[in-house]
Design a protein around this motif. Structure first.
Motif, PDB file in Angstrom:
ATOM      1  N   GLY A 470       0.755  -0.987  -0.078  1.00 23.41           N
ATOM      2  CA  GLY A 470      -0.017  -0.042   0.029  1.00 23.41           C
ATOM      3  C   GLY A 470       1.056   1.527  -0.016  1.00 23.41           C
ATOM      4  O   GLY A 470       1.933   1.432   0.331  1.00 23.41           O
ATOM      5  N   GLU A 471       0.239   2.247  -0.490  1.00 24.86           N
ATOM      6  CA  GLU A 471       0.685   3.662  -0.437  1.00 24.86           C
ATOM      7  C   GLU A 471       0.781   4.434   0.925  1.00 24.86           C
ATOM      8  O   GLU A 471       1.530   5.272   0.996  1.00 24.86           O
ATOM      9  N   ASP A 472       0.220   4.035   1.880  1.00 22.66           N
ATOM     10  CA  ASP A 472       0.119   4.536   3.260  1.00 22.66           C
ATOM     11  C   ASP A 472       1.095   3.904   4.090  1.00 22.66           C
ATOM     12  O   ASP A 472       1.144   4.273   5.259  1.00 22.66           O
ATOM     13  N   VAL A 473       2.012   3.302   3.587  1.00 22.36           N
ATOM     14  CA  VAL A 473       3.215   2.563   4.352  1.00 22.36           C
ATOM     15  C   VAL A 473       4.452   3.295   4.125  1.00 22.36           C
ATOM     16  O   VAL A 473       4.946   3.409   3.032  1.00 22.36           O
ATOM     17  N   GLU A 474       5.447   3.890   5.220  1.00 29.28           N
ATOM     18  CA  GLU A 474       6.511   4.564   4.793  1.00 29.28           C
ATOM     19  C   GLU A 474       7.791   3.733   4.790  1.00 29.28           C
ATOM     20  O   GLU A 474       8.571   3.999   4.184  1.00 29.28           O
ATOM     21  N   ALA A 475       7.723   2.851   5.755  1.00 28.58           N
ATOM     22  CA  ALA A 475       8.958   2.097   6.078  1.00 28.58           C
ATOM     23  C   ALA A 475       8.381   0.585   6.567  1.00 28.58           C
ATOM     24  O   ALA A 475       7.377   0.832   7.367  1.00 28.58           O
ATOM     25  N   LEU A 476       9.425  -0.402   6.428  1.00 30.10           N
ATOM     26  CA  LEU A 476       8.936  -1.621   7.020  1.00 30.10           C
ATOM     27  C   LEU A 476      10.249  -2.503   7.116  1.00 30.10           C
ATOM     28  O   LEU A 476      11.362  -1.964   6.608  1.00 30.10           O
ATOM     29  N   HIS A 493       5.729   0.731   9.429  1.00 26.53           N
ATOM     30  CA  HIS A 493       5.645   1.977   9.861  1.00 26.53           C
ATOM     31  C   HIS A 493       4.618   2.855   8.942  1.00 26.53           C
ATOM     32  O   HIS A 493       5.312   3.029   7.616  1.00 26.53           O
ATOM     33  N   PRO A 494       3.581   3.362   9.157  1.00 22.63           N
ATOM     34  CA  PRO A 494       2.790   4.088   8.344  1.00 22.63           C
ATOM     35  C   PRO A 494       3.178   5.417   8.126  1.00 22.63           C
ATOM     36  O   PRO A 494       4.064   6.037   8.664  1.00 22.63           O
ATOM     37  N   SER A 496       2.521   9.674   7.691  1.00 21.64           N
ATOM     38  CA  SER A 496       2.021  10.609   8.428  1.00 21.64           C
ATOM     39  C   SER A 496       0.715  10.861   8.234  1.00 21.64           C
ATOM     40  O   SER A 496      -0.118  11.351   9.052  1.00 21.64           O
ATOM     41  N   ALA A 497       0.250  10.634   6.953  1.00 21.78           N
ATOM     42  CA  ALA A 497      -1.090  10.879   6.493  1.00 21.78           C
ATOM     43  C   ALA A 497      -2.227   9.826   7.041  1.00 21.78           C
ATOM     44  O   ALA A 497      -3.169   9.786   6.933  1.00 21.78           O
ATOM     45  N   SER A 498      -1.577   8.719   7.602  1.00 18.14           N
ATOM     46  CA  SER A 498      -2.392   7.579   8.064  1.00 18.14           C
ATOM     47  C   SER A 498      -1.944   7.163   9.470  1.00 18.14           C
ATOM     48  O   SER A 498      -1.360   7.944  10.237  1.00 18.14           O
ATOM     49  N   ASN A 499      -2.092   6.031  10.149  1.00 19.86           N
ATOM     50  CA  ASN A 499      -1.900   5.480  11.572  1.00 19.86           C
ATOM     51  C   ASN A 499      -1.950   4.299  11.558  1.00 19.86           C
ATOM     52  O   ASN A 499      -2.580   3.254  10.615  1.00 19.86           O
ATOM     53  N   PRO A 500      -1.431   3.578  12.522  1.00 17.07           N
ATOM     54  CA  PRO A 500      -1.319   2.166  12.605  1.00 17.07           C
ATOM     55  C   PRO A 500      -2.609   1.134  12.639  1.00 17.07           C
ATOM     56  O   PRO A 500      -2.752   0.441  12.097  1.00 17.07           O
ATOM     57  N   ALA A 501      -3.637   1.920  13.269  1.00 18.90           N
ATOM     58  CA  ALA A 501      -4.949   1.285  13.223  1.00 18.90           C
ATOM     59  C   ALA A 501      -5.465   0.862  11.915  1.00 18.90           C
ATOM     60  O   ALA A 501      -5.952   0.012  11.460  1.00 18.90           O
ATOM     61  N   VAL A 502      -5.223   2.120  11.100  1.00 20.94           N
ATOM     62  CA  VAL A 502      -5.926   1.864   9.857  1.00 20.94           C
ATOM     63  C   VAL A 502      -5.151   1.114   8.923  1.00 20.94           C
ATOM     64  O   VAL A 502      -5.841   0.289   8.117  1.00 20.94           O
ATOM     65  N   VAL A 503      -4.147   1.025   9.093  1.00 15.51           N
ATOM     66  CA  VAL A 503      -3.206   0.052   8.220  1.00 15.51           C
ATOM     67  C   VAL A 503      -3.447  -1.120   8.799  1.00 15.51           C
ATOM     68  O   VAL A 503      -3.319  -2.037   7.743  1.00 15.51           O
ATOM     69  N   ASN A 504      -3.543  -1.612   9.972  1.00 16.48           N
ATOM     70  CA  ASN A 504      -3.625  -2.972  10.338  1.00 16.48           C
ATOM     71  C   ASN A 504      -4.808  -3.381   9.622  1.00 16.48           C
ATOM     72  O   ASN A 504      -5.045  -4.429   9.440  1.00 16.48           O
ATOM     73  N   LYS A 505      -5.780  -2.486   9.992  1.00 19.45           N
ATOM     74  CA  LYS A 505      -7.385  -3.125   9.519  1.00 19.45           C
ATOM     75  C   LYS A 505      -7.374  -3.341   8.023  1.00 19.45           C
ATOM     76  O   LYS A 505      -7.716  -4.441   7.475  1.00 19.45           O
ATOM     77  N   ASN A 558       3.284   3.926  16.928  1.00 14.36           N
ATOM     78  CA  ASN A 558       4.129   4.322  15.637  1.00 14.36           C
ATOM     79  C   ASN A 558       3.837   3.166  14.697  1.00 14.36           C
ATOM     80  O   ASN A 558       4.396   3.554  13.459  1.00 14.36           O
ATOM     81  N   PHE A 559       3.703   1.954  15.068  1.00 11.31           N
ATOM     82  CA  PHE A 559       3.782   0.847  13.774  1.00 11.31           C
ATOM     83  C   PHE A 559       2.882  -0.337  14.058  1.00 11.31           C
ATOM     84  O   PHE A 559       2.259  -0.484  15.129  1.00 11.31           O
ATOM     85  N   VAL A 560       2.717  -1.109  13.181  1.00 13.57           N
ATOM     86  CA  VAL A 560       2.127  -2.355  13.127  1.00 13.57           C
ATOM     87  C   VAL A 560       2.893  -3.540  13.234  1.00 13.57           C
ATOM     88  O   VAL A 560       3.868  -3.574  12.525  1.00 13.57           O
ATOM     89  N   SER A 561       2.722  -4.508  14.040  1.00 11.15           N
ATOM     90  CA  SER A 561       3.800  -5.714  14.040  1.00 11.15           C
ATOM     91  C   SER A 561       2.858  -6.846  13.886  1.00 11.15           C
ATOM     92  O   SER A 561       1.781  -7.134  14.216  1.00 11.15           O
ATOM     93  N   MET A 562       3.414  -7.648  12.778  1.00 16.66           N
ATOM     94  CA  MET A 562       2.661  -8.931  12.391  1.00 16.66           C
ATOM     95  C   MET A 562       3.816 -10.182  12.590  1.00 16.66           C
ATOM     96  O   MET A 562       4.687 -10.218  11.902  1.00 16.66           O
ATOM     97  N   THR A 563       3.652 -10.628  13.803  1.00 19.31           N
ATOM     98  CA  THR A 563       4.408 -11.962  14.177  1.00 19.31           C
ATOM     99  C   THR A 563       3.911 -13.379  13.821  1.00 19.31           C
ATOM    100  O   THR A 563       2.683 -13.632  14.059  1.00 19.31           O
TER     101      THR A 563
END
Length: 715
Positions: A470-476, A493-494, A496-505, A558-563
């Motif tokens: 996606g376009e709303d992710v800055e770094a990973l 890491h999303p 600045s225009a997004s947030n972790p909750a939105v990216v995670n969903k 700050n970020f989403v973690s997928m383990t």
């Protein structure tokens, strides 16, 4: 009516919490009551040894009491609400009056025994209460019993109760009336209204239970309270407050709300990646431990083999080129990429930690060039450069290599901390030096430069991945470690225009659809030339689904973690399936619609003739029925495996088949399988039905019983 007494109360212990309770109401015997201590219901029965004696004593002490002279108005106020739970079990006026008398005497008993610390037992109804509307709604809120040993629940003034008085509009829904306290005038008015409408409620309720019993049963668990939706923060806070029982298995839901439980599965406990000897401007980093992957440990040998020689040889050549050492000699290596304008070649820097220390003099002689500073000027800095590269020799085990242009930055790295962007710094803190492989980068740079960073065969796959992320992710960042189990962690890491909750969903939704999308849009459009390629590519969607179900997603500020944690054997299987799929994707035209066309030679008419058709026979622990179905499918005949016959002989359809014959007549493959099961009395055979073009696998015993012809494989 039975008599009762309030003198000389008997005592017993609650069977749940063992709290000593006193009671003086004989009518409670045989009824279900609720302990005021643990709030758990139980059937009130006297112990067998004292039951007869207690009843005789209570009967001897019973004295008829005069009816209290209560005013009718006061009686209605006191009794109608108090008897709300008890009246549902009584349907005639006399029994109601008797119960009213009993409740008044119970109040008297409570007052008399208050100084004697008598404990009041709450009556618990076994029957559901009856309402007045066409759809049954309880007369009081349905609450679940508290957990054992939980603290008593305090009354909540905000809990709604129900008013079943008939509304002006007969079609209107029942009114929900909040009740503040029993002493309020509002409660007294509420009681009066209920007294007037109780008779119709009983009558309508009886007919409803008789006429629509099934519906009544289904709605018996309906909870009338309207609970406001909780925010995500409140849900998370509740989940975090729930006690954790270490003896219970960790569910995906529990792990999602408890990062500390996910941390228990971390296979390593190393420090974050150390980029101290990297020049500024690095935006894509790879950390690898080659000596571990190239070691003699069994698990790593299997993993290395599953990566195929093409991949491992390419990795070894790149390490030799960039790090000047063979993989077996490198304990760990950092590869940093400085990415310029789009289309330009990336500049590669490396920091190498040797497995075995070398002589300092040998390292100085190896890296040719002149010193940037004279030894007398900077004896602590061994910095050299030649026409292309700069070399920083830190000690006998560590050195760094960078393009000549970055010699001054290698010098500065000794005294100044390495500086990254804020998103990269956040990701760096989540890394671990002991993981087998870690990758970290800025997504925008990766989109621009992956054609120069990745082999051409992976470009199509990389495009699909970047579109998926996606376009709303800055770094990973992504790390993987294969022992003692497969452990994968992706930190996202999303922007600045997004947030972790939105990216995670969004990612969770995409992840759920990934296996089916992979199957329909990728696997079905491929035509692998070899059987092993077809098998692994066909299983990849199922592997991805297993990977998804084992993935725990959590968010921070700050970020989403997928383990993901899977058994160790998943690593080589997923590696092979992924590599085969990526390689096949490089030669597949995905714009062409899949059309089922038989491009092979025309098959003979009879089944016996088709047994001479050559088929690629290579099986690695394939279940018996799966292997047979594959062989039959290649010659377009129906395969039937007689499960009853196999079971009678002690065989199963899942017996593993492992052998490689190459491309041979399919008859040889059938023979290879059947001849493995020739024990006396349990002989497996093959039978052919030419009319239905069916091959049947059964046993000699069942074939003779059913008069089936047994195929002769000959010598």
């Amino acid at each position: 009516m039975s008599t009762h007494t309030t003198d000389n109360p008997f005592s017993l212990k609650c069977p749940n919490c063992q709290k000593k309770l006193k009671f003086a109401d004989q009518r409670l015997l045989g009824k279900k009551v609720r302990c005021p201590g643990c709030k758990e219901p139980f059937l009130l029965e006297l112990p067998e040894a004292t039951e007869g004696q207690a009843k005789k004593q209570m009967a001897a002490q019973a004295k008829p009491e005069p009816k209290p002279a209560a005013k009718p108005t006061q009686k209605a106020d006191d009794d109608s609400y108090e008897m709300e739970e008890s009246l549902v079990n009584y349907a005639n006026e006399q029994e109601i009056k008797d119960l009213q008398k009993e409740l008044r005497e119970r109040k008297k008993t409570e007052k008399q025994s208050a100084s004697d610390e008598e404990v009041k037992l709450e009556l618990v109804d076994d029957e559901p209460p009856m309402g007045t509307s066409a759809v049954w709604i309880p007369d009081s809120p349905v609450l679940s019993s508290p957990a054992p040993n939980s603290p008593p629940v305090k009354p909540d003034s905000k809990t709604p109760n129900l008013d079943f008085s008939e509304p002006a509009d007969k079609n209107a829904a029942p009114v929900i009336a909040p009740v503040a306290s029993e002493s309020s005038s509002e409660l007294n008015r509420y009681r009066s209204r209920r007294k007037k409408s109780w008779g119709p409620t009983i009558i309508v309720g009886i007919f409803l239970l008789l006429g629509v019993g099934t519906v009544g049963y289904l709605v018996a668990t309906y909870e009338p309270q309207k609970v406001a939706e909780k925010t995500e923060a409140e849900v998370i806070e509740e989940k975090l407050d729930e006690p954790v029982n270490e003896n219970e298995p960790y569910t995906q839901e529990r792990l999602s709300y408890r990062p500390q439980l996910v941390d228990e599965f971390e296979p390593t406990t190393g420090k974050p990646l150390d980029l101290a000897m990297m020049p500024r401007g690095v935006s894509f980093i790879i950390h690898i431990r080659p000596a571990l992957l190239w070691s003699n440990e069994h698990d790593y040998q299997i993993l290395k083999a599953s990566l195929t020689d093409d991949v491992t040889n390419w990795v070894a050549a790149k390490l030799k080129e960039v790090c000047r050492r063979d993989p077996e000699q490198i304990e760990d290596a950092y590869l940093g990429f400085i990415l310029g304008a789009g289309g330009s070649e990336p500049e590669i820097c490396s920091v190498v930690h040797l497995k075995e220390p070398a002589k300092l003099s040998d390292l100085i002689d190896e890296f040719k060039g002149e010193y940037v500073y004279e030894i007398t000027e900077r004896p602590d800095l061994r910095l050299k450069r030649d026409d292309k590269y700069a070399y920083l020799i830190k000690d006998e085990s560590t050195f760094a290599i960078a393009p000549r242009l970055y010699a001054s930055e290698l010098e500065e790295s000794q005294t100044q901390p390495f500086v990254l962007s804020v998103p990269m710094e956040n990701l760096l803190r989540e890394t671990d030096q002991q993981r087998l492989l870690s990758v970290m980068g800025v997504v925008r740079d990766l989109r621009t430069h992956y054609p120069k960073l990745m082999p051409e065969s992976t470009h199509q796959t990389m495009e699909q991945f970047l579109e998926w992320i996606g376009e709303d992710v800055e770094a990973l960042s992504w790390s993987i470690h294969p022992e003692p189990y497969l452990h994968s962690q992706m930190v996202i890491h999303p922007t600045s225009a997004s947030n972790p909750a939105v990216v995670n969903k969004r990612l969770q939704k995409q992840f759920a659809a990934l296996p089916e999308t992979l199957w329909k849009n990728v696997c079905l459009k491929m035509s692998p030339r070899e059987l092993r390629f077809r098998n692994f590519i066909g299983r990849l969607p199922a592997m991805i689904e297993a990977f998804r179900q084992a993935t725990i997603s959590s968010t921070t500020a700050n970020f989403v973690s997928m383990t993901t944690v899977l058994p160790a054997k998943a690593a080589p299987n997923m590696a092979l399936a992924t590599l085969f799929t990526v390689n096949e994707a490089a030669r597949t035209d995905f714009t062409v619609e899949v059309v089922a066309v038989n491009t092979g030679p025309k098959l003979p008419e009879t089944v016996k003739e088709r047994l001479s058709v050559p088929v690629d026979s290579e099986f690695n622990r394939q279940p018996l029925e799966t292997a047979l179905q594959y062989l039959a499918g290649e010659i377009e005949v129906t395969m039937f495996v007689d499960g009853d016959a196999l079971k009678d002989a002690g065989y199963t359809k899942n017996m593993p088949q492992t052998f490689t014959l190459g491309v041979v007549p399919v008859e040889q493959s059938f023979k290879k399988i059947v001849m493995n099961y020739q024990e006396p009395g349990k002989i497996m055979v093959m039978s052919i039905d030419e009319k239905t073009k069916t091959i049947r696998i059964t046993t000699e015993k069942f074939a003779k019983r059913q008069n089936l012809p047994i195929y002769d494989f000959g010598k």
